[in-house]
Scaffold this active site. Structure first.
Site, PDB file in Angstrom:
ATOM      1  N   VAL A 285      23.393  19.960   7.993  1.00  0.00           N
ATOM      2  CA  VAL A 285      21.868  19.736   8.461  1.00  0.00           C
ATOM      3  C   VAL A 285      20.840  20.040   7.425  1.00  0.00           C
ATOM      4  O   VAL A 285      19.875  19.215   7.245  1.00  0.00           O
ATOM      5  CB  VAL A 285      21.962  20.993   9.435  1.00  0.00           C
ATOM      6  CG1 VAL A 285      20.194  21.050   9.952  1.00  0.00           C
ATOM      7  CG2 VAL A 285      22.514  20.930  10.758  1.00  0.00           C
ATOM      8  N   ALA A 286      21.149  20.886   6.425  1.00  0.00           N
ATOM      9  CA  ALA A 286      20.253  21.114   5.332  1.00  0.00           C
ATOM     10  C   ALA A 286      20.429  19.862   4.410  1.00  0.00           C
ATOM     11  O   ALA A 286      19.238  19.632   3.851  1.00  0.00           O
ATOM     12  CB  ALA A 286      20.598  22.369   4.574  1.00  0.00           C
ATOM     13  N   ILE A 288      21.456  16.637   4.972  1.00  0.00           N
ATOM     14  CA  ILE A 288      21.222  15.298   5.537  1.00  0.00           C
ATOM     15  C   ILE A 288      19.717  15.061   5.262  1.00  0.00           C
ATOM     16  O   ILE A 288      18.862  15.684   6.070  1.00  0.00           O
ATOM     17  CB  ILE A 288      21.836  14.951   6.772  1.00  0.00           C
ATOM     18  CG1 ILE A 288      23.237  15.165   6.699  1.00  0.00           C
ATOM     19  CG2 ILE A 288      21.421  13.723   7.570  1.00  0.00           C
ATOM     20  CD1 ILE A 288      24.102  15.066   8.075  1.00  0.00           C
ATOM     21  N   GLU A 290      17.387  13.504   6.698  1.00  0.00           N
ATOM     22  CA  GLU A 290      17.052  12.795   7.892  1.00  0.00           C
ATOM     23  C   GLU A 290      15.516  12.754   8.146  1.00  0.00           C
ATOM     24  O   GLU A 290      15.167  11.538   8.669  1.00  0.00           O
ATOM     25  CB  GLU A 290      17.304  13.750   9.368  1.00  0.00           C
ATOM     26  CG  GLU A 290      16.429  14.910   9.693  1.00  0.00           C
ATOM     27  CD  GLU A 290      17.003  15.930   8.868  1.00  0.00           C
ATOM     28  OE1 GLU A 290      17.886  16.096   7.838  1.00  0.00           O
ATOM     29  OE2 GLU A 290      16.107  17.029   9.013  1.00  0.00           O
ATOM     30  N   ASP A 332     -13.373 -14.997  -1.809  1.00  0.00           N
ATOM     31  CA  ASP A 332     -14.535 -15.836  -1.441  1.00  0.00           C
ATOM     32  C   ASP A 332     -15.745 -15.395  -2.353  1.00  0.00           C
ATOM     33  O   ASP A 332     -15.736 -14.344  -2.751  1.00  0.00           O
ATOM     34  CB  ASP A 332     -15.172 -15.277  -0.087  1.00  0.00           C
ATOM     35  CG  ASP A 332     -14.516 -16.304   1.113  1.00  0.00           C
ATOM     36  OD1 ASP A 332     -13.793 -17.119   0.698  1.00  0.00           O
ATOM     37  OD2 ASP A 332     -14.842 -15.915   2.285  1.00  0.00           O
ATOM     38  N   ASP A 618     -13.003 -15.778   6.270  1.00  0.00           N
ATOM     39  CA  ASP A 618     -13.670 -15.253   7.120  1.00  0.00           C
ATOM     40  C   ASP A 618     -13.877 -16.319   8.540  1.00  0.00           C
ATOM     41  O   ASP A 618     -14.101 -16.225   9.798  1.00  0.00           O
ATOM     42  CB  ASP A 618     -15.279 -14.941   6.959  1.00  0.00           C
ATOM     43  CG  ASP A 618     -15.766 -15.865   6.092  1.00  0.00           C
ATOM     44  OD1 ASP A 618     -15.351 -17.107   5.846  1.00  0.00           O
ATOM     45  OD2 ASP A 618     -16.898 -15.726   5.419  1.00  0.00           O
ATOM     46  N   ASP A 622      -9.522 -20.151   8.770  1.00  0.00           N
ATOM     47  CA  ASP A 622      -8.948 -19.318   7.490  1.00  0.00           C
ATOM     48  C   ASP A 622      -7.737 -18.886   8.059  1.00  0.00           C
ATOM     49  O   ASP A 622      -6.948 -18.106   7.229  1.00  0.00           O
ATOM     50  CB  ASP A 622     -10.040 -18.338   6.892  1.00  0.00           C
ATOM     51  CG  ASP A 622     -11.265 -19.124   6.074  1.00  0.00           C
ATOM     52  OD1 ASP A 622     -10.552 -20.027   5.445  1.00  0.00           O
ATOM     53  OD2 ASP A 622     -12.178 -18.150   6.032  1.00  0.00           O
ATOM     54  N   ASN A 712      16.126  24.910   4.760  1.00  0.00           N
ATOM     55  CA  ASN A 712      16.056  23.395   5.182  1.00  0.00           C
ATOM     56  C   ASN A 712      14.464  23.657   5.785  1.00  0.00           C
ATOM     57  O   ASN A 712      13.793  22.842   5.649  1.00  0.00           O
ATOM     58  CB  ASN A 712      17.091  23.116   6.095  1.00  0.00           C
ATOM     59  CG  ASN A 712      16.942  21.696   6.380  1.00  0.00           C
ATOM     60  OD1 ASN A 712      16.475  20.929   5.652  1.00  0.00           O
ATOM     61  ND2 ASN A 712      16.905  21.477   7.788  1.00  0.00           N
ATOM     62  N   ASP A 716      11.875  21.524   3.508  1.00  0.00           N
ATOM     63  CA  ASP A 716      11.906  20.184   3.776  1.00  0.00           C
ATOM     64  C   ASP A 716      10.675  19.879   4.465  1.00  0.00           C
ATOM     65  O   ASP A 716      10.131  18.497   4.498  1.00  0.00           O
ATOM     66  CB  ASP A 716      13.019  19.669   4.714  1.00  0.00           C
ATOM     67  CG  ASP A 716      14.316  19.555   3.882  1.00  0.00           C
ATOM     68  OD1 ASP A 716      14.238  19.756   2.552  1.00  0.00           O
ATOM     69  OD2 ASP A 716      15.374  19.145   4.311  1.00  0.00           O
TER      70      ASP A 716
END
Ligand code: ADP
Ligand code: MG
Length: 888
Positions: A285-286, A288, A290, A332, A618, A622, A712, A716
């Site tokens: 878990v820590a 990965i 994600e 332009d 504009d 265009d 984590n 994170d």
């Protein structure tokens, strides 16, 4: 009022007005419009239902990792480790809450942006003309239409002047349809494509003008009927998000692999399997990453919100990434580089040149008077009591009339316009057919180049005679002289005509009258912006419909071009082959006299040379060039709906400088995303190493499951986002544009991650070892008292958290050491670090928490150690940067 009336095309104009109870000259009152809106609802096409909050929360939980964690909760509960179960459960829900918060926040920011670029409609209410959000339209509203507008609702047309509408979105037919308000049909089964007295929502005005009355809004419109569930999902992923989410998945697999190996090794080593299962899962878990794509989404949404405050509205999120790679800005001239505040300063007729001075005592020749009158008759602008509306070119003509003492009111009463051939940037001219007591005449104004072949006679001191080569030569010379002085030129010609003259016949056999030259000064802030862009490796190219010399004069003044050889005109472009153009395109800095089609060719040729091109536009034509460009930029003020719809970005101030600011912002946003990602990956690598190596040595596990989950949660989330919110790097425009194909981890970013991760891992292991050593043990021993292991874990835990939090400071700039930037300049990051430290201390000082997390209160030596070791990765990084800076 009855909502059920159908077949509006069978009703005449007066009938329609009566049925909807509206006055044609005043429109609805605001009060009535409000009432009708309550009754009919907002004029919007309903999209897919938004994801509800609950759904977002569930999608956060719907992840196999979370399932494994839930399994861990159950296992710990069975083992009687109730505190662990509670902590893991809390972690699961806190993580989901943070994820949900991020997703909602990012979504809100994007919605706000979409709202800013939402379509507008020009309506007549309470007798006044105003612009409102199209969503506010109600049946009975009078809507004014002009070229480039997207029809905002279903309309029964009341007035049409050469109105042409492209209805491919409804009928599939891409040729524009001519509309006629006068028509009334009897047949109620008319095919949509033939209903020429109505205009339908989401179709496009390609030419002409018109006035319509709203008869259907929102889902009751024709398009509403077929568009049952429009895909208005604002949740599009940018290329970078996609790449990072791929990366996250691959790294995740590696992390899971490592965790399985750890579990396998510990099984062979004969460790407690239940405990090792928990540790492996928590490590997975820590480690990965994600959150990678989620962080990108959050940083992007913060970034684009900041950009909108600087007048650049991002319509398509991937544009933010592309902005940092842009190396050519095609801009332009009129209004973008210049102020679009035109003033006529010179006029030329067969009497010769006349320079308009401020002094009022000018003698006005007959030709000059006719020139000015014709120009005014040929304008749609209005000017009353200093208040002007319309095209600045035309406003300048009205001001000219006032300056030379014309009675404009009288002129307006004498002549009524009965037909017109509107301005078009391909023809570069426009004509009107007017009627007076003395009969009808045509007045045409436009570019000299377009008009000279159409004039066969000339107005010379009150007489009309055949035009000679000499006349044409004189006019061309005069025009070139004006252009050389950066004046925009405009010619007038006229002819007597029959009342029923067709628009196609207007611009033939004309009588040339004269030429005006108007100045449009460059915007002050543009020159520094062009220089800044040049420093940043970005070339500015001017694209304009104006005369070659006018364009060059401005380009020279703005330091875009040095010699006239760098200017290419549209007609010249048509002379050379496609391949030759691709070969030569890099030599040009100015494209003059171009039509929208040329713009497409220019973008394509530049792209064929490997450039990343931003193009402004504009007009109604265009769309294609904006679409093809890597970054299509539309003007917010003067831009048509069509241009805005095709664009990736809208400038709310129409200002060139804003493009440069947006590029700078784009670069900064990319840098900030990079910082967050590097931080996340470095931390994760550090955690994996800190766990893997000791277990491989046969030591006790350095951290237990709950401690890993805590880390984590702490590092994170907040610090990673705070890094993404870092302030702008003032030197970001000293660098060359980022190579669009370059890998996210090139330029040493990958090495940074690996070295940082190894450092963080090693010092954590060292702290863990020290925890044993301090109390006279070594981690290799077979039986170690629980308190000693707790002490070592506490030190490892503290060091790992401190090292990660402190390290984030060094990542604020990848090149400059702390003394070149304000290292504590990011208050969000300071706050995140401080909060992290406080929470960490709380864990140790609050006895309940301390025992829940199985920690041990360190002695003073332990505290000092944690602090010093925690600083090691940051200090190493800074020393590395210092050496790097010196070498440069
Ligand atoms: P730009 O790139 O400067 O916006 P445009 O396409 O608007 O160029 O204009 C090109 C040329 O068309 C101008 O140089 C002028 O001669 C002519 N022109 C521009 N506006 C008008 C107008 N309202 N009526 C007639 N002619 C115009
Ligand atoms: Mg223009």
């Amino acid at each position: 009022m009855d909502k059920e009336i159908k077949h509006w095309f069978t009703k005449s104009v007066p009938e329609t007005l009566t049925l909807l109870s509206v006055e044609a000259d005043t429109g609805l009152s605001e009060e009535e419009a409000r009432k009708r809106k309550e009754h009919f609802g907002a004029n919007v096409l309903e999209g897919k239902k938004k994801k509800s909050l609950l759904k977002i929360v569930f999608s956060q939980l719907n992840d196999w990792l979370i399932y494994v964690l839930f399994a861990a909760v159950i296992i710990t509960a069975f083992m009687g480790e109730y505190i662990d179960s509670v902590i893991i459960t809390l972690v699961i829900f806190l993580n989901a809450a943070i994820g949900t918060y991020q997703e909602v926040k990012a979504g809100k920011a994007i919605d706000a942006l979409l709202k800013m670029s939402s379509p507008k409609a020009v309506v007549k209410r309470d007798g006044q003309t105003k612009e409102i959000d199209s969503a506010e339209l109600v049946p009975g509203d009078l809507v004014i239409l002009d070229a480039g507008r997207i029809i905002p609702a279903d309309l029964r047309l009341l007035e049409t002047v050469n109105l042409q509408i492209e209805e491919s979105s409804l009928t599939g037919e891409s040729l524009p349809v001519h509309k006629k308000a006068e028509s009334v049909f009897e047949n109620t089964k008319m095919p949509l494509a033939e209903i020429e007295n109505m205009a339908f929502m989401s179709t496009i005005v390609t030419a002409g003008r018109g006035l319509g009355i709203v008869v259907g809004t929102g889902m009751t419109t024709e398009v509403g009927k077929i568009a049952d569930l429009l895909d208005t999902d604002s949740n599009i992923k940018t290329p970078l998000e996609k790449k990072l989410s791929e990366l996250g998945k691959s790294l995740g697999k590696i992390a899971v692999g490592i965790c399985i190996v750890i579990f396998g090794v510990s099984w062979l080593q004969g460790r407690d399997l239940a405990e090792m299962f928990l540790i492996s899962v928590s490590l997975a878990v820590a480690s990965i990453p994600e959150g990678l794509a989620a962080i990108v989404a959050v940083v992007l949404s913060i970034g684009v919100t900041a950009m909108s405050r600087k007048n650049a509205i991002i319509r398509k999120l991937p544009a933010v990434e592309t902005l940092g790679s842009v190396n050519i800005i095609c801009s332009d001239k009129t209004g973008t580089l210049t102020m679009n505040k035109m003033t006529v300063t010179q006029i030329f007729t067969s009497d010769g040149l006349m320079v308009l001075e401020e002094a009022e005592n000018m003698t006005i020749s007959e030709s000059a008077k006719l020139l000015s009158e014709g120009m005014i008759l040929c304008s749609d602008a209005t000017l009353e009591n200093e208040e002007a509306t319309g095209d600045p070119t035309e406003i300048a003509l009205l001001v000219l009339g006032d300056k030379i003492g014309l009675d404009r009111k009288n002129l307006g009463q004498k002549y009524t316009r009965i037909d017109e051939n509107p301005f078009d940037s391909n023809r570069k001219m426009m004509s009107v057919l007017v009627k007076s007591e003395n009969g009808c005449s045509v007045f045409t104004k436009g570019a000299l180049g377009s008009l000279r072949t159409m004039a066969t006679q000339i107005f010379d001191k009150g007489e009309i005679r055949a035009i000679t080569e000499e006349d044409l030569h004189n006019f061309s010379e005069a025009a070139i002289k004006m252009s050389d002085n950066a004046l925009r030129t405009l010619v007038l010609a006229y002819k007597p005509a029959a009342e029923n003259l067709a628009p196609e016949e207007m611009e033939k056999d004309l009588i040339l009258v004269g030429l005006v030259g108007m100045i449009d000064p460059a915007r002050e802030e543009v020159k520094p912006s062009i220089r800044l862009a040049a420093k940043a490796g970005i070339k500015t190219i001017i694209i304009t419909g104006d005369h070659k010399n006018t364009a060059f004069a401005i380009a020279k003044d703005l330091e875009v071009a040095e010699s006239i050889d760098q200017v290419l005109t549209g007609p010249e472009l048509e002379e050379i082959s496609e391949d030759e153009f691709i070969e030569k395109v890099n030599n040009y800095r100015v494209f003059a006299r171009v039509s929208p089609q040329h713009k497409v060719q220019i973008v394509q040729a530049l792209q064929a040379n490997g450039n990343i091109v931003s193009m402004t536009g504009d007009g109604v034509n265009d769309g294609p060039s904006l679409h093809i460009a890597d970054i299509g930029v539309a003007m917010g003020i003067t831009g048509t709906d069509v241009a805005k719809n095709a664009a990736d970005m809208i400038l709310t101030d129409d200002n060139f400088s804003t493009i440069v600011v947006a590029i700078e912002q784009g670069r900064n946003i990319f840098q900030n995303i990079k910082k967050s990602v590097i931080f996340l990956l470095t931390c994760n690598l550090g955690e994996v190493l800190a766990m893997f190596l000791p277990l491989a040595f046969g030591w006790p596990a350095p951290l237990i499951a709950t401690q890993l989950l805590w880390i984590n949660l702490l590092t994170d989330s907040l610090p990673a986002i705070a890094l993404g919110m870092d302030g702008d790097d003032p030197d970001v425009m000293q660098e060359k544009p980022r190579d669009a194909h370059e890998n996210f981890f090139s330029h040493g970013a990958g090495t940074h991650v690996v070295i940082g991760g190894i450092l963080i891992g090693l010092i954590t292991i060292f702290a863990f070892w020290y925890g044993f050593y301090e109390l006279g043990y070594t981690p290799f021993m077979k039986s170690i008292p629980e308190e000693v292991v707790k002490n070592a874990r506490t030190l490892a835990f503290l060091v790992l958290v401190c090292a990660q939090l402190f390290y984030s400071l060094g990542l604020r700039n990848s090149k400059k050491p702390f003394y070149q930037i304000k290292i504590f300049g990011n208050h969000y990051l300071n706050g995140a670090i401080l909060l992290g430290l406080i929470l960490q201390l709380m864990l140790l000082f609050v006895p309940v928490l301390r025992s829940a997390f199985k920690l041990h209160m360190p002695d003073s030596k332990g505290w000092l150690m944690a602090l010093l070791l925690g600083l090691v990765p940051l200090v190493t990084l800074e020393i590395y940067k210092m050496i790097f800076v010196k070498r440069k």
